[in-house]
Design a protein around this motif. Structure first.
Motif, PDB file in Angstrom:
ATOM      1  N   ASN A 168     -82.073 -21.833  50.227  1.00 62.51           N
ATOM      2  CA  ASN A 168     -82.431 -22.081  51.790  1.00 62.51           C
ATOM      3  C   ASN A 168     -83.664 -21.448  51.652  1.00 62.51           C
ATOM      4  N   PHE A 185     -81.902 -17.494  51.463  1.00 61.60           N
ATOM      5  CA  PHE A 185     -80.459 -17.638  51.127  1.00 61.60           C
ATOM      6  C   PHE A 185     -79.753 -17.436  52.406  1.00 61.60           C
ATOM      7  N   MET A 187     -77.672 -18.833  54.159  1.00 62.01           N
ATOM      8  CA  MET A 187     -76.318 -19.049  54.561  1.00 62.01           C
ATOM      9  C   MET A 187     -75.269 -18.026  53.909  1.00 62.01           C
ATOM     10  N   MET A 190     -72.016 -16.549  55.518  1.00 61.17           N
ATOM     11  CA  MET A 190     -70.876 -17.283  55.596  1.00 61.17           C
ATOM     12  C   MET A 190     -69.985 -16.810  54.346  1.00 61.17           C
ATOM     13  N   GLN A 191     -70.486 -16.271  53.274  1.00 62.97           N
ATOM     14  CA  GLN A 191     -69.383 -15.653  52.377  1.00 62.97           C
ATOM     15  C   GLN A 191     -69.725 -14.083  52.265  1.00 62.97           C
ATOM     16  N   ASN A 192     -70.364 -13.509  53.240  1.00 62.23           N
ATOM     17  CA  ASN A 192     -70.570 -12.064  52.959  1.00 62.23           C
ATOM     18  C   ASN A 192     -71.293 -11.502  51.863  1.00 62.23           C
ATOM     19  N   ASN A 236     -81.193  -7.713  56.638  1.00 62.92           N
ATOM     20  CA  ASN A 236     -79.736  -7.938  56.576  1.00 62.92           C
ATOM     21  C   ASN A 236     -79.213  -7.820  57.969  1.00 62.92           C
TER      22      ASN A 236
ATOM     23  N   ILE B 334     -76.677 -27.137  51.277  1.00 62.07           N
ATOM     24  CA  ILE B 334     -77.383 -25.720  51.410  1.00 62.07           C
ATOM     25  C   ILE B 334     -76.558 -24.671  51.020  1.00 62.07           C
ATOM     26  N   LEU B 340     -69.014 -24.541  49.993  1.00 57.34           N
ATOM     27  CA  LEU B 340     -68.432 -23.298  50.948  1.00 57.34           C
ATOM     28  C   LEU B 340     -66.818 -23.335  50.644  1.00 57.34           C
ATOM     29  N   ILE B 380     -62.649 -13.756  50.692  1.00 58.80           N
ATOM     30  CA  ILE B 380     -64.216 -13.129  50.874  1.00 58.80           C
ATOM     31  C   ILE B 380     -64.109 -11.909  50.550  1.00 58.80           C
ATOM     32  N   THR B 381     -65.113 -11.309  49.588  1.00 56.93           N
ATOM     33  CA  THR B 381     -65.012  -9.819  49.288  1.00 56.93           C
ATOM     34  C   THR B 381     -65.776  -9.212  50.541  1.00 56.93           C
TER      35      THR B 381
END
Lengths: 364, 678
Positions: A168, A185, A187, A190-192, A236, B334, B340, B380-381
């Protein structure tokens, strides 16, 4: 007053022109685009989710007018696409990167007539979702949010090569024939996952990554200045605050000031900061290259800044802003741009479209 | 500024119009008679199913606005899917992402879809993540009836949870058949249509002895959903097809009813649902390909026991366990690893008990206590793992005296949120009252005047409290007040024509409305910011005439006016502007001629323009539309069996329209079906 602002902005969009002074006559057709030498292009992202289109606007300092929605008006209502993100005016053309549509729109600089749409990715060359553009020696370099820096040839109007960076990449800077690419990065949330902590150096002659180096969290924008290279990182949005860093010759980053936006002037950097965990007002600073000190930047403050830029050729500082709807900024209403002189005096306010975030200037 | 599209969940809506006059006849509807107290022994209760008329029960005696569409109405009005059915009702605003798989959510009278409770055979469905139920999954092939209530139902013998929403949609399915009928019951149908659509469905029911009856039903839907649409870009128009939009979904359930002594009924239901689909995403100029996929799985089992202990006392108990999984993937460069992959699991355990006491004729009291537990987790952790305990208690009284009906209810709610990491979230304790009254001024005229008031709230969803936002765990509940005044008229029975008219005016107020606002330059937060006031009117008309034997001409029409205004602060630019996605006027009309030869129906639905923004910004205007269709069908009858052949023309004038910005609705298309009843 706010209602008045809104109406004015709406009227501006309708008649494609608004002015600070009252003496603006009809806009002479300036076909060689000289106006741009004394002006600034402003890209508005719009808010496509709410059916509000993005657009391209031109501020003319001399006549204190702004021409709104240039592309659509010149092309029978054609839209730039979903979320215009970045642009350059280079040679006889304007190039606009449209991120959600994943296209590059090319138009005449003189009359904004449509020339070409490059739909990304082009065959054989990776890279989609344009994020930032740099024009240099007949080429346009485009950072692509899916992790590439691509090269567009301004003679053939083809994207001919790209190199992998990322994840990104955000806003690049060119310095000494090298592109500095922040790998945000963005994005990650979206995934923590943690945000990006690297930046890539791309040699433009060979279109290869020569170095990847460590930077603070969530790098957003490299800024080339007369005092060397600076880097803005978003942090962050929690314990790691957004800040501006000086990047030394060994590619080490040293914090200069807390900052959410920054733009390099001739001898200083203009800074707007906002602490993510307080609802404190935005704060305005300047960092002086000679004294190496951060001091308050005393200007007439806009409502809620959305972009910041310095026009080197004309020595103007531009701050774009959302308008407020009650106590919150509106991402849907047309915003505006405040122009300041280098002595911090307020010059003029120009009404433009919704989501004004990207400025670009004439490049020879 | 583009916010990521709301996880564009697009879902199925299998459709099968089946007609089964003799088998399930109309009476299965929850609403069929809102005044009905449970006089049921099993035999009686089930027995009535086969007797009642196949026409929607008259809504005239109800103290609150009630609208129903039963299977017969679906058939004669040319209704092709659940979205179409709901758009025929007054006060309904549907968000439909288009096509067979497009997510469909229902908001009633300007309140927002999270205020709509959905009951499936009397037991609440839930989605604690989004707070709204996607109705696309409910295939008409398995549905016996749909009922919308604005306010608390007139029937007070219900679980406490039935009163926990401002308005409810009750979905009634084809359940276990009457124990009095010993024949095997079977309905099989197949429906097909444009854009690769095919949907078979099957229902089998049988009584075993006099005490047990069971049924099984299932349906499957495949659709390519590659319908054409037009992109307009200034002088350019381009005809494109929806891509990456295919859908496969299926649903099966088993129902059983067991008669127990002395006069109780035990009902069991096991439900399973699965779906896999591509999500086409919004239409973006020069649409880049979209590689989003969604799969869902849902299982629940529910048990209901209802018994009448004496002339004065009845008891009911309900229990349910629900498990739902959502798996969302987005193949997109992306993301650093190119994709995802989000999996969400929700669980719910639910227990309810209710008692009804009728000390004297015309007076009844009820008390219901419900407990339910919800939790949710994601793959998701470091993600929050929220959970919620809810205890509801409802005390209600109903008094029918002279030609007056009065109902009052108090709902005490206790809600405790927590998160496995110890983050709290506000607990809520509220007492929510509701009252309603209906009076019939003249004894021999079916004319009623009614009035009702209800106060209720909705809890913030887990998504609003815990996910992807800053500092939202202190959100308060969103509170609504509803006032309705109306009148109803039904023509005398036994003539060759009949007319039912209802007209209601209402005011709905929403306080502490939860909205996303910019917390700072980069992050949004959810806040209890807005206030909304809705002033509206709903009018419904149902008229029928039997000109000759075995023929009927039916006219149905609804009209709704909703002035939903944002009234948060006079300092704001959206002060008194129309709430986004709420049309000022909407309506539907259908005219059908049911006859022994070829029955015909023509119908239309439409609404006025809406805005995608609360600020009503001109560019965000979404044009109004009127869309019409037609249906023809014929039923062959032989040896007590029936076979229906049917063809539907949808959006006959090929009207381009959207219910959600950038999600086009299909243009002109067709469907055809065959349905067999044993």
């Amino acid at each position: 007053m706010k209602k008045y602002l809104y109406l004015t902005a709406a009227a501006a969009a309708m008649f494609c022109m608004t002015a600070c002074s009252d003496d603006n006559g009809p806009d002479d057709d300036d076909s060689d685009g000289k106006k741009a030498y004394q002006g600034a292009y402003v890209l508005c992202q719009g808010n496509q989710y709410n059916k509000i289109p993005g657009n391209l606007n031109l501020i003319d300092y001399a006549t204190t007018t702004v021409s709104n929605d240039l592309f659509s008006l010149a092309n029978n209502g054609m839209s730039l696409g979903d979320t215009p993100q970045c642009g350059v005016a280079y040679g006889s053309k304007i190039y606009v990167g449209v991120s959600m549509s994943s296209t590059i729109q090319i138009m005449n600089r003189s009359d904004y007539k449509y020339l070409k749409t490059i739909t990304l990715p082009v065959e054989g060359v990776e890279g989609t979702q344009p994020r930032s553009m740099v024009a240099h020696k007949g080429k346009i370099y485009i950072s692509m949010y899916d992790g590439y820096v691509a090269r567009l040839d301004t003679l053939t109007l083809q994207i001919d090569k790209s190199v992998k960076v990322g994840p990104n990449p955000e806003i690049m800077a060119l310095r000494d024939e090298k592109l500095y690419v922040p790998n945000s990065f963005g994005m990650a949330y979206m995934q923590n996952l943690p945000y990006g902590k690297t930046a890539s150096v791309v040699d433009i002659a060979t279109m290869t990554v020569t170095t990847t180096f460590d930077v603070p969290e969530n790098p957003k924008e490299f800024i080339n200045t007369t005092d060397g290279l600076y880097l803005l990182c978003n942090g962050n949005y929690s314990d790691a605050k957004a800040a501006l860093y000086k990047v030394d010759k060994d590619l080490k980053c040293t914090e200069v000031a807390k900052a959410a936006m920054a733009a390099a002037g001739d001898d200083k950097i203009y800074i707007i900061n906002q602490d993510y965990y307080s609802e404190e007002q935005n704060t305005y600073f300047v960092y002086d290259f000679s004294t190496k000190k951060v001091t308050p930047w005393e200007i007439k403050k806009p409502d809620y800044p959305s972009g910041l830029a310095y026009d080197k050729a004309n020595k103007k500082i531009l701050v774009s802003s959302y308008v407020m709807n009650g106590e919150y900024p509106s991402y849907d209403l047309p915003g505006y741009v405040n122009v300041y002189e280098t002595d911090n005096s307020f010059s003029c306010q120009y009404f433009i479209g919704a989501g004004p975030t990207c400025f670009f200037f004439h490049t020879k | 500024m583009r916010k990521q599209k709301a996880k564009g969940r697009l879902l199925p809506a299998a459709i099968l119009i089946m007609f089964s006059p003799s088998v399930y006849a109309g009476g299965l509807f929850l609403c069929a008679d809102n005044n009905a107290e449970p006089t049921d022994t099993v035999g009686k209760e089930l027995g009535t199913l086969t007797v009642s008329a196949s026409r929607t029960a008259s809504p005239t005696a109800s103290a609150i606005p009630v609208q129903s569409i039963d299977r017969d109405k679906m058939r004669t009005s040319g209704i092709t899917d659940i979205s179409d059915a709901l758009r025929r009702m007054a006060g309904v605003t549907l968000r439909d992402y288009g096509g067979e798989g497009g997510m469909k959510t229902l908001s009633l009278r300007g309140l927002g879809s999270q205020h709509t409770g959905v009951l499936y055979d009397g037991v609440a469905l839930s989605d604690v993540q989004s707070g709204q139920i996607d109705l696309a999954r409910y295939s008409l092939g398995s549905i016996a009836g749909l009922t919308v209530n604005h306010g608390d139902a007139n029937d007070i013998f219900l679980p406490a949870r039935a009163a926990a929403s401002a308005a409810t949609l009750s979905i009634t399915t084809l359940r276990a058949p009457s124990m009095l009928d010993e024949n095997l019951q079977l309905t099989a149908g197949i429906k097909t249509g444009a854009f690769g659509y095919i949907a078979p469905s099957l229902y089998i029911g049988k009584s075993i002895g006099e005490k047990v009856s069971i049924s099984a039903s299932g349906d499957f839907t495949h659709s390519d959903n590659n319908f054409p649409f037009t992109i307009h870009n200034g002088p350019l128009t381009k005809r494109e097809k929806r891509k990456d939009s295919d859908l496969n979904s299926g649903h099966g359930e088993i129902n059983a009813a067991i008669a127990t002594n002395p006069s109780g009924t035990l009902r069991l239901k096991f439900y399973g649902y699965g779906k896999k689909q591509h999500l086409p995403g919004p239409v973006i100029l020069y649409s880049p390909p979209n590689n989003e996929k969604l799969s869902e799985g849902n299982f629940f089992g529910q048990v209901q026991y209802k018994t009448r202990l004496s002339d004065k006392w009845s008891l009911m108990a309900n229990a349910k366990f629900n498990w739902a999984k959502t798996h969302y993937t987005d193949i997109n460069t992306i993301y650093p690893d190119g994709r995802l992959d989000n999996r969400y699991i929700q669980r719910e355990a639910y227990l309810s008990a209710a008692a009804l006491y009728r000390p004297i004729r015309g007076l009844s009291f009820s008390y219901a206590a419900d407990w339910f537990f919800n939790n949710m987790n994601r793959n998701i952790t470091n993600d929050p793992k929220p959970r919620r305990n809810t205890v509801l208690q409802a005390l209600a009284v109903k008094w029918q005296v002279w030609r007056l009906m009065l109902t009052g209810k108090g709902l005490l709610s206790l809600v405790y949120n927590s998160d496995a990491d110890g983050k709290g979230g506000k607990k809520a304790q509220r007492l929510s009252p509701s009252i309603s009254a209906s009076i019939q001024p003249m004894e021999k005229v079916d004319f009623h005047v009614r009035a009702s008031y209800k106060n209720i709230f909705r809890m913030p969803t887990f998504s609003e409290l815990y996910f992807d936002h800053k500092g939202s765990i202190n959100l308060k509940p969103e509170i609504t007040d509803q006032i309705n005044v109306g009148m109803t008229y039904g023509s005398p029975k036994g003539r060759i024509w009949d007319v039912t008219v209802t007209a209601d005016g209402y005011m709905n107020l929403v306080r502490n409305k939860i909205v996303a606002m910019p917390y700072n330059m980069f992050v949004m937060t959810m806040t209890n910011l807005d206030k909304v006031r809705v002033l509206g009117a709903d009018v419904t008309l149902n008229a029928g005439i039997v000109p000759w034997d075995k023929q009927k001409i039916i006219l149905d029409a609804t009209w709704s006016y909703q002035r939903a205004a944002t009234r948060s602060s006079r300092d704001r630019l959206d002060w008194n502007k129309q709430v986004a996605y709420t049309p000022l006027n909407s309506g539907a009309v259908s005219l059908s001629w049911d006859n022994p030869w070829v029955s015909v129906s023509i119908h239309g639905t439409g609404c006025s323009a809406r805005y995608a923004t609360n600020l009503n910004i001109p560019s965000s205007r979404i044009s109004g539309y009127f869309e019409c269709g037609a249906a023809i069908w014929h039923t062959f009858r032989f040896h007590g069996h029936s076979l229906e052949l049917r063809a539907d023309l949808i959006n006959a004038l090929d009207k381009e329209y959207e219910l959600v910005n950038a999600y086009p609705m299909p243009g002109r298309s067709w469907q055809a079906s065959v349905t067999f009843n044993l």
